[in-house]
Design an enzyme around this catalytic site. Sequence first.
Site, PDB file in Angstrom:
ATOM      1  N   HIS A 272       0.878  -1.173   0.000  1.00  0.00           N
ATOM      2  CA  HIS A 272       0.000   0.000   0.000  1.00  0.00           C
ATOM      3  C   HIS A 272       0.920   1.230   0.000  1.00  0.00           C
ATOM      4  O   HIS A 272       1.281   1.751   1.054  1.00  0.00           O
ATOM      5  CB  HIS A 272      -0.897   0.001   1.230  1.00  0.00           C
ATOM      6  CG  HIS A 272      -1.761  -1.213   1.342  1.00  0.00           C
ATOM      7  ND1 HIS A 272      -2.761  -1.496   0.441  1.00  0.00           N
ATOM      8  CD2 HIS A 272      -1.762  -2.241   2.233  1.00  0.00           C
ATOM      9  CE1 HIS A 272      -3.363  -2.625   0.784  1.00  0.00           C
ATOM     10  NE2 HIS A 272      -2.769  -3.102   1.860  1.00  0.00           N
TER      11      HIS A 272
ATOM     12  N   THR B  49       1.554  -8.549  -1.975  1.00  0.00           N
ATOM     13  CA  THR B  49       0.302  -9.248  -1.686  1.00  0.00           C
ATOM     14  C   THR B  49      -0.936  -8.360  -1.699  1.00  0.00           C
ATOM     15  O   THR B  49      -2.057  -8.860  -1.805  1.00  0.00           O
ATOM     16  CB  THR B  49       0.396  -9.914  -0.304  1.00  0.00           C
ATOM     17  OG1 THR B  49       0.727  -8.902   0.676  1.00  0.00           O
ATOM     18  CG2 THR B  49       1.438 -11.011  -0.291  1.00  0.00           C
ATOM     19  N   GLU B  50      -0.762  -7.033  -1.592  1.00  0.00           N
ATOM     20  CA  GLU B  50      -1.928  -6.142  -1.493  1.00  0.00           C
ATOM     21  C   GLU B  50      -1.644  -4.815  -2.193  1.00  0.00           C
ATOM     22  O   GLU B  50      -1.957  -3.751  -1.674  1.00  0.00           O
ATOM     23  CB  GLU B  50      -2.291  -5.892  -0.018  1.00  0.00           C
ATOM     24  CG  GLU B  50      -2.561  -7.135   0.791  1.00  0.00           C
ATOM     25  CD  GLU B  50      -2.895  -6.838   2.240  1.00  0.00           C
ATOM     26  OE1 GLU B  50      -3.278  -5.680   2.544  1.00  0.00           O
ATOM     27  OE2 GLU B  50      -2.791  -7.764   3.073  1.00  0.00           O
ATOM     28  N   LEU B  51      -1.077  -4.873  -3.374  1.00  0.00           N
ATOM     29  CA  LEU B  51      -0.573  -3.666  -4.021  1.00  0.00           C
ATOM     30  C   LEU B  51      -1.697  -2.719  -4.436  1.00  0.00           C
ATOM     31  O   LEU B  51      -2.648  -3.120  -5.101  1.00  0.00           O
ATOM     32  CB  LEU B  51       0.250  -4.056  -5.256  1.00  0.00           C
ATOM     33  CG  LEU B  51       0.767  -2.902  -6.118  1.00  0.00           C
ATOM     34  CD1 LEU B  51       1.727  -2.037  -5.321  1.00  0.00           C
ATOM     35  CD2 LEU B  51       1.451  -3.445  -7.375  1.00  0.00           C
TER      36      LEU B  51
END
Length: 907
Positions: free
Chosen positions: A758, A784-786
Amino acid sequence: MENPQLTSNNGCSENLNQAANIIVNHDFSNGLHSWHTNCCNGFVVSAECGDRGKPSSSSRSGGNYAVVTNRTKCWQGLEQDITSRVLPGSRYLVSACVGVSGPLSGSTDVLATLKLENHGSATSYMLIGKTSVSKEKWEIVEGTFSLLAVPERLVFYLEGPSPGVELLIDSVVISCPSSSKSESASIGAGDDNIIINPKFEDGLNNWSGRGCKVALHDSMADGKIVPQSGKAFASATERTQNWNGIQQEITGRVQRKLAYSVAAVVRIFGNNVTTATVQATLWVQTPGRNDQYVGIANVQATDKDWVQLQGKFLLNGSPSRVVIYLEGPPPGTDLLVNSLVVKHAEKIPPPPAPVIENPDFGANIITNSQLDDSTNGWFPLGNCNLSVGSGSPHILPPMARASLGVHEPLSGRYIHVKNRTQTWMGPAQMITDKVKLFLTYQVSAWVRIGSGANGPQNVNVALGVDNQWVNGGQVEINDDRWHEIGGSFRIEKQPSKVMVYIQGPGAGVDLMVAGVQIFPVNREARFKYLRHQADKIRKRDIVLKFSGAGSSGLSGTNVKVVQTQNSFPIGSCMSRTNIDNEDFVNFFVKNFNWAVFGNELKWYWTEPQQGNLNYKDADDMVALCQKHNIETRGHCIFWEVQATVQQWIQALNKDDLMKAVQNRLTNLLTRYKGKFKHYDVNNEMLHGSYYQDRLGKDIRANMFKTANQLDPSATLFVNDYHVEDGCDTRSCPERYIEHILDLQEQGAPVGGIGIQGHIDNPVGPVVCTALDKLGILGLPIWFTELDVSSINEHVRGEDLEVMLREAFAHPAVEGVMLWGFWELFMSRDNAHLVNAEGEVNETGKRFLALKHEWLSHARGQVDVKGQFNFRGFHGKYAMEIDTPSKKIVKTFVVDKGDTPLVVPVEL
């Protein structure tokens, strides 16, 4: 039956547009023909009889009316089958004149409802409208509905009063308006607002309290509170819960896959509360699914002035009921509402790509960085003292060197900051006139601390942008060496003042700063380098070797090779509601080969109350992924941050908590054994410690061990945020490495490193430095959570390209997951690739272009050796060759490898 004495200010007949009415025998002039009572009795009072009791010719149509009696349930009433008279996609207006009679004091609700029946599926119900009725007068119940598909049987009915109370119906109209003007007039909004009576001009009609009472006011507090507009406002009062508020049902007036904008004028009153959050929320009920609560927007309201709340929402599926309500202030505080508007969101053209004149990439905007002119250009922030010392490094910090390349040496001089009495004290410089909007700036410096520090010290390059703090980089120091500090920032709205300053060590600790560099980065120059790196690690030489009968004469024959899929994993987050939207699913399966669930696998979702297991949402999502051959990541088994832990878990004693943890592992991993390729075992352990604090240090490693025993096929990941951007010392690469090694020393089978991603304003060398450091562990790294965020789609697309290229070009990275891509279904604003109603924006186009670039295609001719050579990305291919006798098509897969891949083609 008690004699009804019903009156109405306007008369029901004036409100009924009877043109094109699809209701048969709408005024009961033919008795109860075409009408049916639902488990009760009914009869018609004729016009000749008049209103039994005191007549009132202006109170209704003056004709017959129906009486529904012997009602023992609220849902019992009068119904009519309208299946054959409703067209899909058309919007219908409903208006019925109703009354009540019998044992009733006060008022009761009358509802207009649709019943939808399809063979083989559960019957569903759609509330069209509701009104409050007393025995003194007739009332109008009205609303609208629209169906994308007409069910096998569609029944309209009126229901609602308490058992024993008789329902009176004067006339019913369901019509399809010929113009938007007539529809708006019927709704009463005057525009396309789907809220009925939005400014309370018709009192509280169509409004109700959600767990509380509502009242109408023209003023309050001795005239100190008056409407911002219009003549009245409403209050939600006697509130005992935060979620109590004022609501309106919008079922049938809101369409799926359309984006709606919401605007409300609100304030608060009472209970000595001067400020509180007010939120607009949707309650959505879907047949066979758990109720959904969709947060639309919130605003900080006060007891001094009206404020406007604004937001947007979109419904993916076809709900049976939708209610919008306003909630939020603490119990005992009244929530005041002056107006509410919900309308189809206006499509606003996106801004063009910013034009930046003379960006001067690489040029330092800091004055007197080398301190050739003593401390001129610098000033002390606070009552500290600045002086110049010598002995700092003569070379640029590595991250700056990676961006700038060859650069003149540093002077070796540094700013020495003494007499610091606050952590924020340090050297500062104004850079207001030197910062250009939408340019991404890299920050770099050498920093060191003096003696006397009590434990590790954080040093931070900060920016004050119109009194807002912006993080430009952070480092933890626990020795007397020089340390590199690096970060980035970008300003997207014109500021009046920008100041850079260096701060951080505790009071009394000296700070030394050298070689401060702030310069705009040339991302395109970095992209050229990354293309070359990607070619080295993501491509392989391939030899198509033809053999068999006729192969000797193939020299010069044309060959075409097309790559159909790159094997590098690029996936996205999704939610259960997303898969009800076929447009979302189509984009997903076409452009991603991995999936992760936003919330549906988390413990608070699968077991919101102890023993109440909910795996249906996750099951549906797993089934979709399996159908389309999409691999899945399991996010997450546990989450260490206390705020995410259910209250029932926090109430357990230590022994029961240990049992609950074991049950969670067993339930989840046995149910989905072999179905999730990865699991984030215990999310964000660098930022939380709930389970470790309650159960001891061993619990973290034991979670990994037990998960591995239950599903040995899954790779087990650690997962955390702010690892890659240099702005959080708690999760810097060095800390992350220590954390992973500590788990491994305890026997935890850590198989992968998750970097959430993030990130704000990414700079390639800063990201790459973190990847290089983590790469020494030899474990696969995944973003994993771009997600990235910018109000300008072009700049956002460039940010996304920075991150994807850095990942694709780094040998330690084995996959990237976006944390969503569809507007209104992402955790960050201005981060989407696809707009709410399905249009791919400039960021999405940049993403698709990059995916296309990472597909290798080749054309050429077979050489004299009977071979065709090319170099291509890893993944799936299709080859086509036309021989004199036939066309041959062959598919093959290119895996990783250091030597050329020979693909035999038998003719």
